[in-house]
Scaffold this active site. Structure first.
Site, mmCIF file in Angstrom:
data_model
loop_
_atom_site.group_PDB
_atom_site.id
_atom_site.type_symbol
_atom_site.label_atom_id
_atom_site.label_comp_id
_atom_site.label_asym_id
_atom_site.label_seq_id
_atom_site.Cartn_x
_atom_site.Cartn_y
_atom_site.Cartn_z
ATOM 1 N N GLY A 117 39.787 0.872 30.851
ATOM 2 C CA GLY A 117 40.801 1.356 31.790
ATOM 3 C C GLY A 117 40.423 2.731 32.316
ATOM 4 O O GLY A 117 39.467 3.355 31.840
ATOM 5 N N LEU A 118 41.195 3.180 33.288
ATOM 6 C CA LEU A 118 40.939 4.476 33.920
ATOM 7 C C LEU A 118 41.082 5.623 32.928
ATOM 8 O O LEU A 118 41.748 5.476 31.883
ATOM 9 C CB LEU A 118 41.954 4.697 35.057
ATOM 10 C CG LEU A 118 41.835 3.790 36.286
ATOM 11 C CD1 LEU A 118 43.035 4.022 37.209
ATOM 12 C CD2 LEU A 118 40.521 4.035 37.026
ATOM 13 N N SER A 119 40.504 6.738 33.277
ATOM 14 C CA SER A 119 40.726 7.956 32.505
ATOM 15 C C SER A 119 42.229 8.249 32.533
ATOM 16 O O SER A 119 42.867 8.160 33.587
ATOM 17 C CB SER A 119 39.940 9.112 33.153
ATOM 18 O OG SER A 119 40.205 10.309 32.483
ATOM 19 N N SER A 121 44.506 6.458 31.024
ATOM 20 C CA SER A 121 45.330 5.234 30.897
ATOM 21 C C SER A 121 45.835 5.044 29.460
ATOM 22 O O SER A 121 46.654 4.164 29.201
ATOM 23 C CB SER A 121 44.547 3.999 31.360
ATOM 24 O OG SER A 121 43.367 3.849 30.592
ATOM 25 N N LYS A 123 43.605 4.900 26.574
ATOM 26 C CA LYS A 123 42.631 4.172 25.728
ATOM 27 C C LYS A 123 42.468 4.830 24.351
ATOM 28 O O LYS A 123 42.565 4.158 23.318
ATOM 29 C CB LYS A 123 41.246 4.114 26.410
ATOM 30 C CG LYS A 123 41.217 3.453 27.768
ATOM 31 C CD LYS A 123 39.825 3.429 28.366
ATOM 32 C CE LYS A 123 39.187 4.777 28.599
ATOM 33 N NZ LYS A 123 39.883 5.629 29.601
ATOM 34 N N SER A 124 42.181 6.128 24.347
ATOM 35 C CA SER A 124 41.900 6.812 23.070
ATOM 36 C C SER A 124 43.145 6.851 22.198
ATOM 37 O O SER A 124 43.058 6.669 20.974
ATOM 38 C CB SER A 124 41.420 8.249 23.325
ATOM 39 O OG SER A 124 40.302 8.227 24.172
ATOM 40 N N SER A 191 34.299 2.044 30.849
ATOM 41 C CA SER A 191 33.504 0.829 31.131
ATOM 42 C C SER A 191 33.928 0.196 32.454
ATOM 43 O O SER A 191 34.510 -0.885 32.469
ATOM 44 C CB SER A 191 33.579 -0.160 29.969
ATOM 45 O OG SER A 191 34.870 -0.338 29.458
HETATM 46 N N1 PPS Z 1 32.895 11.416 36.624
HETATM 47 C C1 PPS Z 1 33.667 11.029 35.585
HETATM 48 N N2 PPS Z 1 34.332 9.853 35.645
HETATM 49 C C2 PPS Z 1 35.094 9.480 34.604
HETATM 50 N N3 PPS Z 1 35.250 10.190 33.455
HETATM 51 C C3 PPS Z 1 34.597 11.375 33.363
HETATM 52 C C4 PPS Z 1 33.792 11.829 34.416
HETATM 53 N N4 PPS Z 1 33.272 13.021 34.047
HETATM 54 C C5 PPS Z 1 33.715 13.293 32.816
HETATM 55 N N5 PPS Z 1 34.520 12.299 32.399
HETATM 56 C C6 PPS Z 1 35.106 12.278 31.043
HETATM 57 O O1 PPS Z 1 34.343 11.301 30.351
HETATM 58 C C7 PPS Z 1 35.167 10.317 29.769
HETATM 59 C C8 PPS Z 1 34.682 8.905 30.127
HETATM 60 O O2 PPS Z 1 33.544 8.562 29.400
HETATM 61 P P1 PPS Z 1 33.178 7.042 29.211
HETATM 62 O O3 PPS Z 1 31.963 7.019 28.369
HETATM 63 O O4 PPS Z 1 34.374 6.326 28.700
HETATM 64 O O5 PPS Z 1 32.869 6.581 30.693
HETATM 65 S S1 PPS Z 1 32.046 5.314 31.209
HETATM 66 O O6 PPS Z 1 32.482 4.156 30.411
HETATM 67 O O7 PPS Z 1 30.627 5.594 31.027
HETATM 68 O O8 PPS Z 1 32.392 5.189 32.637
HETATM 69 C C9 PPS Z 1 36.547 10.501 30.333
HETATM 70 O O9 PPS Z 1 37.393 10.365 29.199
HETATM 71 P P2 PPS Z 1 38.741 9.515 29.209
HETATM 72 O O10 PPS Z 1 39.708 10.338 29.989
HETATM 73 O O11 PPS Z 1 39.089 9.422 27.762
HETATM 74 O O12 PPS Z 1 38.513 8.171 29.830
HETATM 75 C C10 PPS Z 1 36.541 11.897 30.945
HETATM 76 O O13 PPS Z 1 37.110 12.792 30.038
HETATM 77 N N1 ADP Z 2 51.583 4.587 25.671
HETATM 78 C C1 ADP Z 2 51.666 5.794 26.231
HETATM 79 N N2 ADP Z 2 52.776 6.196 26.838
HETATM 80 C C2 ADP Z 2 52.861 7.427 27.405
HETATM 81 N N3 ADP Z 2 51.868 8.317 27.419
HETATM 82 C C3 ADP Z 2 50.724 7.968 26.847
HETATM 83 C C4 ADP Z 2 50.548 6.691 26.219
HETATM 84 N N4 ADP Z 2 49.313 6.622 25.730
HETATM 85 C C5 ADP Z 2 48.727 7.790 26.032
HETATM 86 N N5 ADP Z 2 49.561 8.599 26.683
HETATM 87 C C6 ADP Z 2 49.261 9.956 27.181
HETATM 88 O O1 ADP Z 2 48.381 9.808 28.286
HETATM 89 C C7 ADP Z 2 47.387 10.797 28.269
HETATM 90 C C8 ADP Z 2 46.005 10.123 28.295
HETATM 91 O O2 ADP Z 2 45.821 9.418 27.086
HETATM 92 P P1 ADP Z 2 44.378 9.150 26.514
HETATM 93 O O3 ADP Z 2 44.550 8.334 25.313
HETATM 94 O O4 ADP Z 2 43.636 10.432 26.393
HETATM 95 O O5 ADP Z 2 43.756 8.273 27.706
HETATM 96 P P2 ADP Z 2 42.257 7.878 27.991
HETATM 97 O O6 ADP Z 2 41.543 7.841 26.678
HETATM 98 O O7 ADP Z 2 42.337 6.532 28.637
HETATM 99 O O8 ADP Z 2 41.734 8.924 28.908
HETATM 100 C C9 ADP Z 2 47.639 11.644 27.049
HETATM 101 O O9 ADP Z 2 48.330 12.797 27.431
HETATM 102 C C10 ADP Z 2 48.501 10.781 26.164
HETATM 103 O O10 ADP Z 2 49.372 11.525 25.366
#
Ligand code: PPS
Ligand code: ADP
Length: 287
Positions: A117-119, A121, A123-124, A191
């Site tokens: 899913g999107l950043s 969303s 996931k972590s 991904s």
């Molecule tokens: N350009 C760009 N696009 C998306 N995300 C970015 C980018 N640069 C840095 N980040 C940070 O890196 C995290 C995503 O890493 P991933 O390994 O999950 O990405 S990927 O699967 O290779 O697309 C992502 O973490 P999450 O927010 O947890 O998804 C971001 O914190």
């Molecule tokens: N089920 C949920 N409902 C509301 N907020 C959430 C939920 N899961 C995560 N969050 C919040 O959304 C933000 C992003 O969560 P995170 O797990 O870091 O997402 P990702 O790993 O996809 O980037 C964080 O501030 C987190 O507290």
């Protein structure tokens, strides 16, 4: 190991020795001998050479063979090697303790829960909640988080398309190893590409790759923006940010879709329970 002159191997836990003629390539595991010099902890019984059925691997896939006619073992006792990608002259080494034995030990089945899913969303957060829920039930899980893997294993990779593809491929391969270890592996990474996700699915036996799609609109992810990255991306300070100026291809056939939107967010623990129930229903929480 390639023997030059006569080679004497000490049989594990035995005072007997085996002398092998010169100029042959010898793989002790194929002879049922692991731990030359008594240093290895793996021990495959010698009867594997006596015409019994045993399991070998062809390109990493288990294959039942009659040991006496194993095509991997050439007539002169040498082992057939193969080429995989850029690795030439390699051979698969098997051990008598396998995936099913490990699964029995852990009373669970190894699999991969792949959260995409999107950043922002969630996931972590979901990966942690799921890891906690499984731990509380006495199940062994391990999280491979994209962000975290980029601190080590994948620190050489950027966010350009080919590096993202390699990031996914590597995490898919590591996840496969965890699954083979009998562990419930939770992979949480953006991904963004369908092809690479499907390639990771194809690494595993049918059913063992469980794709979880965080179906959360961009506006919601952007409004959360816990790291301020969307803000930077909108300001043009991060180029190629997923969902802004880089693609995300939603899955077409996920096992689990978790919809969330403005004002309709289930708690991470509730979402984790959806996955735990799925794993339970499919028999992954018992051996
Ligand atoms: N350009 C760009 N696009 C998306 N995300 C970015 C980018 N640069 C840095 N980040 C940070 O890196 C995290 C995503 O890493 P991933 O390994 O999950 O990405 S990927 O699967 O290779 O697309 C992502 O973490 P999450 O927010 O947890 O998804 C971001 O914190
Ligand atoms: N089920 C949920 N409902 C509301 N907020 C959430 C939920 N899961 C995560 N969050 C919040 O959304 C933000 C992003 O969560 P995170 O797990 O870091 O997402 P990702 O790993 O996809 O980037 C964080 O501030 C987190 O507290």
């Amino acid at each position: 190991m390639t023997a030059v002159g006569n080679l004497t191997l000490n049989l594990y836990k035995s005072s007997e020795t085996l002398t092998i003629p010169s100029k042959v390539t010898v793989f002790p595991q194929k002879l049922g001998i692991c731990g030359v010099g008594g240093r290895s902890s793996c021990f495959a019984p010698i009867k594997a050479m006596e015409g019994s059925k045993t399991t070998t691997h062809v390109n990493g896939q288990p294959k039942q063979v009659d040991s006496s006619t194993d095509a991997d073992i050439l007539g002169n006792g040498t082992v057939q090697t193969s080429t995989v990608g850029n690795s030439s002259n390699i051979a698969w080494h098997s051990c008598s303790v396998g995936k099913s034995e490990r699964q029995e030990l852990l009373n669970q089945k190894g699999c991969v829960v792949w959260i995409t899913g999107l950043s922002g969303s969630g996931k972590s957060t979901l990966a942690c909640a799921l890891g906690h829920a499984l731990h509380a039930r006495g199940k062994l899980a391990y999280i491979l988080d994209g962000d975290n893997c980029r601190h080590g294993l994948n620190s050489d990779l950027s966010f350009k398309a080919e590096d993202r593809a390699e990031n996914i491929r590597r995490i898919g391969e590591v996840a496969k190893l965890f699954s083979d270890a009998g562990v419930i592996c939770i992979a949480s990474l953006i991904s963004p590409f369908r092809k690479e996700r499907d390639a990771c699915r194809a690494l595993l036996p049918e059913g063992d790759f469980i794709e979880v799609y965080m179906d959360v609109p961009l506006q919601v992810c952007e409004s959360r923006d816990p790291k301020g990255l969307y803000k930077l991306a909108r300001a043009g300070k991060i180029k190629g940010f997923t969902g802004i100026d880089d693609p995300y291809e939603p899955p077409l056939n996920s096992e689990i879709i978790l919809h969330q939107g403005e004002g309709m967010c289930d708690s991470p623990n509730t979402l984790a329970e959806v996955i735990v129930s799925y794993l339970e229903r499919k028999g992954y929480l018992e051996a």
